[in-house]
Design an enzyme around this catalytic site. Structure first.
Site, PDB file in Angstrom:
ATOM      1  N   TYR A  80       8.419  15.012 -23.406  1.00 59.98           N
ATOM      2  CA  TYR A  80       6.812  15.153 -22.581  1.00 59.98           C
ATOM      3  C   TYR A  80       6.169  14.136 -23.598  1.00 59.98           C
ATOM      4  O   TYR A  80       5.291  13.031 -23.279  1.00 59.98           O
ATOM      5  CB  TYR A  80       6.157  16.347 -23.765  1.00 59.98           C
ATOM      6  N   PHE A 132      -6.560  -3.519   1.172  1.00 64.83           N
ATOM      7  CA  PHE A 132      -5.096  -2.751   1.102  1.00 64.83           C
ATOM      8  C   PHE A 132      -5.726  -1.049   1.905  1.00 64.83           C
ATOM      9  O   PHE A 132      -6.738  -0.857   0.997  1.00 64.83           O
ATOM     10  CB  PHE A 132      -4.254  -2.255   0.378  1.00 64.83           C
ATOM     11  N   THR A 133      -5.570   0.012   1.955  1.00 65.40           N
ATOM     12  CA  THR A 133      -6.208   1.073   2.867  1.00 65.40           C
ATOM     13  C   THR A 133      -6.663   1.578   1.518  1.00 65.40           C
ATOM     14  O   THR A 133      -7.055   2.961   1.482  1.00 65.40           O
ATOM     15  CB  THR A 133      -4.983   1.976   3.691  1.00 65.40           C
ATOM     16  N   ASP A 223      -3.122  -6.842  -7.991  1.00 66.53           N
ATOM     17  CA  ASP A 223      -2.478  -6.114  -7.329  1.00 66.53           C
ATOM     18  C   ASP A 223      -1.013  -6.534  -7.252  1.00 66.53           C
ATOM     19  O   ASP A 223      -0.910  -7.542  -6.216  1.00 66.53           O
ATOM     20  CB  ASP A 223      -2.496  -5.379  -5.540  1.00 66.53           C
ATOM     21  N   LYS A 266       7.588  -0.016  -4.134  1.00 67.84           N
ATOM     22  CA  LYS A 266       8.093  -2.043  -3.820  1.00 67.84           C
ATOM     23  C   LYS A 266       8.105  -2.766  -4.891  1.00 67.84           C
ATOM     24  O   LYS A 266       9.557  -2.489  -4.436  1.00 67.84           O
ATOM     25  CB  LYS A 266       6.529  -1.863  -3.275  1.00 67.84           C
ATOM     26  N   ARG A 389      -0.161  -0.735  12.784  1.00 66.80           N
ATOM     27  CA  ARG A 389      -0.786  -1.351  11.575  1.00 66.80           C
ATOM     28  C   ARG A 389      -2.437  -2.089  12.882  1.00 66.80           C
ATOM     29  O   ARG A 389      -2.835  -3.183  13.039  1.00 66.80           O
ATOM     30  CB  ARG A 389      -0.920  -2.276  11.332  1.00 66.80           C
ATOM     31  N   PHE A 455      -4.375   7.869  11.143  1.00 69.99           N
ATOM     32  CA  PHE A 455      -2.817   7.187  11.650  1.00 69.99           C
ATOM     33  C   PHE A 455      -1.939   8.714  11.192  1.00 69.99           C
ATOM     34  O   PHE A 455      -0.882   8.335  11.561  1.00 69.99           O
ATOM     35  CB  PHE A 455      -2.951   6.465  11.132  1.00 69.99           C
TER      36      PHE A 455
HETATM   37  N1  F0G Z   1      -1.259  -1.886  -2.789  1.00 65.14           N
HETATM   38  C1  F0G Z   1      -0.439  -2.260  -1.913  1.00 65.14           C
HETATM   39  C2  F0G Z   1      -0.750  -3.618  -1.209  1.00 65.14           C
HETATM   40  C3  F0G Z   1       1.037  -1.351  -1.422  1.00 65.14           C
HETATM   41  O1  F0G Z   1       1.313  -1.972   0.037  1.00 65.14           O
HETATM   42  C4  F0G Z   1       0.467   0.001  -1.646  1.00 65.14           C
HETATM   43  C5  F0G Z   1       1.613   0.238  -0.664  1.00 65.14           C
HETATM   44  C6  F0G Z   1       0.532   0.248  -2.277  1.00 65.14           C
HETATM   45  C7  F0G Z   1      -1.107  -0.857  -3.251  1.00 65.14           C
HETATM   46  C8  F0G Z   1      -0.218   2.343  -3.110  1.00 65.14           C
HETATM   47  O2  F0G Z   1       0.699   2.163  -3.544  1.00 65.14           O
HETATM   48  O3  F0G Z   1       2.370   3.774  -2.546  1.00 65.14           O
HETATM   49  O4  F0G Z   1       2.439   3.377  -4.360  1.00 65.14           O
HETATM   50  O5  F0G Z   1       0.581   4.667  -3.670  1.00 65.14           O
HETATM   51  N2  F0G Z   1       1.554   0.316   0.377  1.00 65.14           N
HETATM   52  C9  F0G Z   1       3.010   1.395   1.314  1.00 65.14           C
HETATM   53  C10 F0G Z   1       3.167   0.619   2.879  1.00 65.14           C
HETATM   54  C11 F0G Z   1       2.517   2.805   1.234  1.00 65.14           C
HETATM   55  O6  F0G Z   1       3.472   1.196   3.225  1.00 65.14           O
HETATM   56  O7  F0G Z   1       2.761  -0.545   2.632  1.00 65.14           O
HETATM   57  P1  F0G Z   1       1.343   3.556  -2.960  1.00 65.14           P
END
Ligand code: F0G
Length: 482
Positions: A80, A132-133, A223, A266, A389, A455
């Site tokens: 832990y 990003f979303t 990021d 990623k 998208r 989506f």
């Molecule tokens: N920032 C970027 C540029 C991303 O592409 C993603 C995730 C995140 C933050 C969030 O990271 O998923 O580990 O919480 N992109 C994925 C995609 C979901 O399918 O493009 P996460």
């Protein structure tokens, strides 16, 4: 990926790895593909893996891992607190970015939650090249306002500009002038800009952004989720960086930024995430929230196996053979499609190949979701799963009106080291066939429309019977072939 000259003169990306573990795939008949997409409410997120042939939904958490990553996962130290595994990741972060402090998080958006909670307050402004979303959602949740100040060329779908992800520093200066530096919570640069087609920024642009930040005392947050692709593009497209090693470029990025966070789903080809900084003050501000939301500081919601894999994966990212695989496969796919007249985002970016649904299906209005319709058509045509998208990925405004997106894209992500070139050629073939038969493709309408994140969960139906006609044409052209 090596740039080896073929005697024939052909430009073929050559894999610099061999595949030792394989997973069986299914290619179900076209009738079943129609049935499956109908059962999924014409939403590719709701398809079952058993019905999918090529899963190009995302590259998140599905990149192939190396033998060294898998071996490291066997050596992990599960405790832990005080695990022997965690310092290995800290050391890798230090080698890659030169940053001393590292806070673990279970994935990228968890890092965004912590950063937004600490730095964003109601009424503050967060300028960025593009949102990003999840990044935007966390900022908005904390009362911040996102200002996108990407260079104008960034939103030009069809272009030859090498760095469409650059932030416009004149627009940044103008924002500071208008609102005052105090109102700006931080400046965010997203590397390998996701939503505009995995487009890179240059190292020079980052240096210029840093200058403006220094001038006004602004915090620069980076990021790094899509850093692998962007490093490759800096190395190959930015003349002044040709003689720098990948690690030198990464270290300079580290020197220019105050905070770097990433999704290790990623970057590093594993699952997890984290926040790096060299400023103790920022580290101390975020530390408690990590233990509150993620877990103790030596795991932060990640399994120690994944932490071992990220540490190895980050170091492997410093290898040009490794990081070029995605971009070169994507370039191959984009060039083949362009040669066949298919409208795609250019120049080729990282992350995946992006079809421009607005030009692919000019007769389908945005109110009938061209990118969503194209996603269902491609699944029917070839069992290839992409991600919408476009406007389905947006949310209605307070009055219930549609918010149409700048671009209507179908993203076909390229998980790294997962597909072979013949699988990519197959996808190209089915896309070209679909393009030749694009007049058959119609629109979609919602039958179940959730208010939030529609989506992910929403269900739609085809307008009219165009999908059945597409199946009939497929059978006519391909006969018994799947
Ligand atoms: N920032 C970027 C540029 C991303 O592409 C993603 C995730 C995140 C933050 C969030 O990271 O998923 O580990 O919480 N992109 C994925 C995609 C979901 O399918 O493009 P996460």
């Amino acid at each position: 990926m090596s740039v080896v000259k073929f005697f024939s003169g052909a430009k073929v990306p050559l894999e610099m790895h061999k595949v030792r573990i394989v997973q069986k795939l299914n290619l179900v008949p076209v009738d079943r593909r129609l049935e499956a997409i109908t059962e999924a409410g014409n939403n590719t997120f709701l398809l079952k893996n058993r019905d999918i042939f090529l899963d190009m939904l995302t590259d998140s958490g599905v990149n192939a891992m190396s033998d060294k990553q898998l071996a490291a996962m066997m050596e992990c130290d599960d405790s832990y607190a005080g695990s022997e595994t965690f310092p290995k990741l800290e050391a890798a972060i230090m080698d890659v970015f030169g940053m001393e402090y590292f806070l673990p998080a279970h994935q990228g958006r968890a890092a965004e939650n912590i950063i937004s909670k600490v730095f964003v307050s109601p009424g503050t402004i967060i300028p960025m090249n593009y949102h990003f979303t999840t990044s935007k959602a966390h900022i908005v949740l904390n009362g911040g306002l996102v200002e996108e100040i990407i260079i104008d060329e960034g939103l030009n779908v069809s272009s030859s500009y090498p760095f469409k992800g650059n932030l416009d520093t004149a627009k940044l200066e103008a924002l500071v002038k208008k609102h005052g530096a105090k109102k700006i919570a931080f400046v965010r640069i997203e590397t390998g800009t996701n939503l505009i087609g995995g487009q890179p920024h240059s190292l020079q642009n980052l240096r210029e952004v840093r200058k403006v930040c220094d001038k006004h005392g602004l915090i620069l947050v980076f990021d790094a989720s899509l850093l692998a692709d962007n490093l490759y593009f800096i190395k190959t497209r930015e003349k002044a960086c040709r003689n720098m090693s990948i690690n030198e470029i990464a270290r300079e990025i580290g020197d220019l930024c105050d905070i770097i966070y990433f999704s290790a789903r990623k970057l590093g080809c594993a699952r997890g995430g984290g926040i790096c900084t060299r400023k103790k003050e920022y580290y101390m501000k975020m530390r408690e929230l990590v233990t509150l939301y993620e877990g103790f500081l030596t795991y932060g919601g990640m399994s120690v196996r994944e932490i071992e894999a990220i540490a190895v994966g980050l170091r492997e990212t410093m290898d040009e053979d490794m990081i070029s695989q995605g971009p070169l496969f994507i370039e191959f796919m984009v060039n083949e499609l362009v040669a066949n007249g298919v409208p795609v985002v250019t120049p080729p970016g990282g992350l995946g190949c992006h079809l421009d649904a607005m030009r692919f299906l000019p007769k389908v209005p945005q109110s009938e979701y061209p990118a969503g319709a194209l996603a269902t058509a491609l699944f029917i045509a070839g069992g290839v799963r992409g991600m919408e998208r476009g406007s389905i990925s947006e949310q209605r405004d307070e009055n219930g009106n549609e918010v149409y997106s700048n671009m209507e894209l179908l993203r076909l992500a390229m998980p790294r080291r997962v597909f072979t070139l013949s699988q990519v050629k197959y996808a190209v073939d089915r896309i070209v066939w679909l393009y030749k038969n694009r007049d058959l493709v119609g629109g979609l309408s919602f039958i179940e429309e959730p208010k939030m994140l529609r989506f992910f969960f929403g269900k739609l139906k085809a307008k009219g019977d165009w999908q059945k006609k597409l199946v009939a044409r497929f059978k006519k052209d391909f006969g018994d072939s799947l």
